[in-house]
Design an enzyme around this catalytic site. Structure first.
Site, PDB file in Angstrom:
ATOM      1  N   LYS A 179       0.845  -1.208   0.000  1.00  0.00           N
ATOM      2  CA  LYS A 179       0.000   0.000   0.000  1.00  0.00           C
ATOM      3  C   LYS A 179       0.884   1.263   0.000  1.00  0.00           C
ATOM      4  O   LYS A 179       2.100   1.173   0.148  1.00  0.00           O
ATOM      5  CB  LYS A 179      -0.943  -0.032   1.207  1.00  0.00           C
ATOM      6  CG  LYS A 179      -1.906  -1.233   1.175  1.00  0.00           C
ATOM      7  CD  LYS A 179      -3.025  -1.075   0.157  1.00  0.00           C
ATOM      8  CE  LYS A 179      -3.619  -2.349  -0.370  1.00  0.00           C
ATOM      9  NZ  LYS A 179      -4.602  -3.056   0.405  1.00  0.00           N
TER      10      LYS A 179
HETATM   11  C1  LIG Z   1      -5.727  -3.971   0.587  1.00  0.00           C
HETATM   12  C2  LIG Z   1      -7.188  -3.789   0.558  1.00  0.00           C
HETATM   13  C3  LIG Z   1      -8.024  -4.268   1.566  1.00  0.00           C
HETATM   14  C4  LIG Z   1      -7.571  -5.175   2.667  1.00  0.00           C
HETATM   15  O1  LIG Z   1      -6.485  -4.763   3.368  1.00  0.00           O
HETATM   16  P1  LIG Z   1      -5.550  -5.855   4.102  1.00  0.00           P
HETATM   17  O2  LIG Z   1      -4.688  -5.004   4.959  1.00  0.00           O
HETATM   18  O3  LIG Z   1      -4.813  -6.573   3.036  1.00  0.00           O
HETATM   19  O4  LIG Z   1      -6.440  -6.746   4.877  1.00  0.00           O
HETATM   20  C5  LIG Z   1      -9.367  -3.966   1.500  1.00  0.00           C
HETATM   21  N1  LIG Z   1      -9.874  -3.251   0.487  1.00  0.00           N
HETATM   22  C6  LIG Z   1      -9.112  -2.782  -0.517  1.00  0.00           C
HETATM   23  C7  LIG Z   1      -9.743  -1.973  -1.584  1.00  0.00           C
HETATM   24  C8  LIG Z   1      -7.741  -3.054  -0.520  1.00  0.00           C
HETATM   25  O5  LIG Z   1      -6.993  -2.606  -1.532  1.00  0.00           O
END
Ligand SMILES: *Cc1c(COP(=O)(O)O)cnc(C)c1O
Length: 357
Positions: A179
């Site tokens: 991210k």
């Molecule tokens: C990454 C992501 C999640 C989940 O996050 P995690 O930390 O991997 O559990 C949920 N929604 C979206 C749109 C994402 O990109």
């Protein structure tokens, strides 16, 4: 190969982890509290509650609002599956509406048609880091008394008309390794509602306010200080990281000629978690991906299948649904590298190869 994403891990991240290890206090503690405070500053909310992941943040956010069995939650089928799975975790039912092909986000014009007496919330996703049309969605939510849950996992720092995502409803963020800022794994909930914040803190920690007195059903979704320490280093560089992504996206938008490039409108501050193009009508997307990968350009397909066509939803009877924009877009999109560690030469190479499509 130019990778589609590359986590930044510097000396500061390494020494922050070592410092926590040396302190001997590894579980949720002062680093987590500090990271929560930083999130309230970025999102302009009164409260932020850390969790183990973005998925956990969504789960806790829905539970905190009392959403559950018998409730419907309107959402987008064009997202990472966690957005949709979280609705199932609490026993509620996702109701899908189509997306807008220009923004890839839920089409606000389609929301009211999906509202029933059971509708409790809208779970929107600021996909790729591009904010949803929040004037329109907030208007609908107010008119019908609906809760807004923002899946802002890809959108930390994004703003709509100058207001940060995560401050329109209950915000859910991810600090997963790829991210815009990361802690390895991690998540965060943002809100300015004291009651919701309080409930989130309890649900995260076995329903406890006072140790070993359990007032409600809760989970262990606590962030460790080891993770928080990494997130703390990264959040101080959020502005710099975002600026690098924005510059890269601006370069690509200016030079790509053979594909449909992403839209940016002045009221929407994009943070470019993904830079996603659409191939032109006569181009086969999968062949294009192969070509780019052969040429050394990493790509991602976010996402190849509408949520309602995933196996577990088909088994639940969602298969009859056909949302035409989503069904077309899943076959057209390619995400290209846009992360802060790209060099000018990388960008030129991406442009050169994509323009051969
Ligand atoms: C990454 C992501 C999640 C989940 O996050 P995690 O930390 O991997 O559990 C949920 N929604 C979206 C749109 C994402 O990109």
């Amino acid at each position: 190969m130019i990778p589609i994403s590359k986590p930044y891990i510097g000396e500061a991240e390494k020494s922050a982890v070592l410092e926590v290890l040396d302190s001997g206090m590894l579980a949720q503690g002062p680093k987590t509290a500090k990271l929560e405070e930083k999130f309230t500053e970025v999102c302009n909310t009164k409260y932020a509650i850390a969790a183990t992941s973005g998925t956990a943040a969504l789960h806790v956010g829905l539970l905190a609002h009392g959403i559950g069995q018998g409730d419907e939650v309107i959402t987008t089928p064009f997202t990472f599956m966690a957005s949709v799975n979280s609705i199932f975790f609490v026993g509620a039912k996702p109701v899908f509406v189509d997306i807008d092909e220009k923004t890839f986000n839920i089409n606000p014009d389609e929301i009211e048609g999906a509202i029933t007496p059971r509708t409790k919330a809208i779970l929107l996703v600021h996909l790729y880091g591009y904010p949803c049309n929040m004037d329109q969605i907030t208007g609908i939510a107010e008119k019908h008394g609906l809760i807004i849950i923002e899946d802002a996992c890809q959108a930390i720092g994004a703003k709509y008309k100058g207001k940060p995502v995560g401050s329109f409803g209950t915000g859910c963020f991810s600090l997963y390794a790829t991210k815009n800022i990361m802690s390895g794994e991690g998540g965060m909930i943002t809100t300015s509602d004291e009651k919701i914040a309080q409930r989130c803190r309890m649900i995260r920690n076995h329903g406890m306010q006072r140790r070993y007195y359990h007032d409600m059903l809760g989970y262990n979704f606590r962030m460790s200080d080891l993770h928080a320490a990494i997130g703390l280093v990264q959040i101080d560089r959020l502005g710099e990281f975002t600026e690098a992504r924005r510059k890269n996206a601006t370069f690509l938008n200016a030079h790509l000629t053979s594909v449909i490039t992403p839209q940016v409108l002045p009221e929407y501050e994009h943070v470019w978690h993904q830079y996603t193009i659409r191939v032109k009508q006569d181009v086969d997307r999968d062949a294009a991906v192969n070509f780019l990968n052969q040429a050394g350009v990493g790509t991602g397909i976010f996402y190849p299948v509408p949520a309602y066509k995933q196996t577990h939803l088909v088994e639940m009877g969602y298969s009859n649904l056909n949302l035409p924009v989503t069904e077309r877009i899943v076959n057209d999109v390619i995400s290209l590298p846009v992360h802060p560690q790209l060099t000018r030469a990388d960008l030129q190479k991406i442009v050169e190869e994509v323009n051969k499509l």
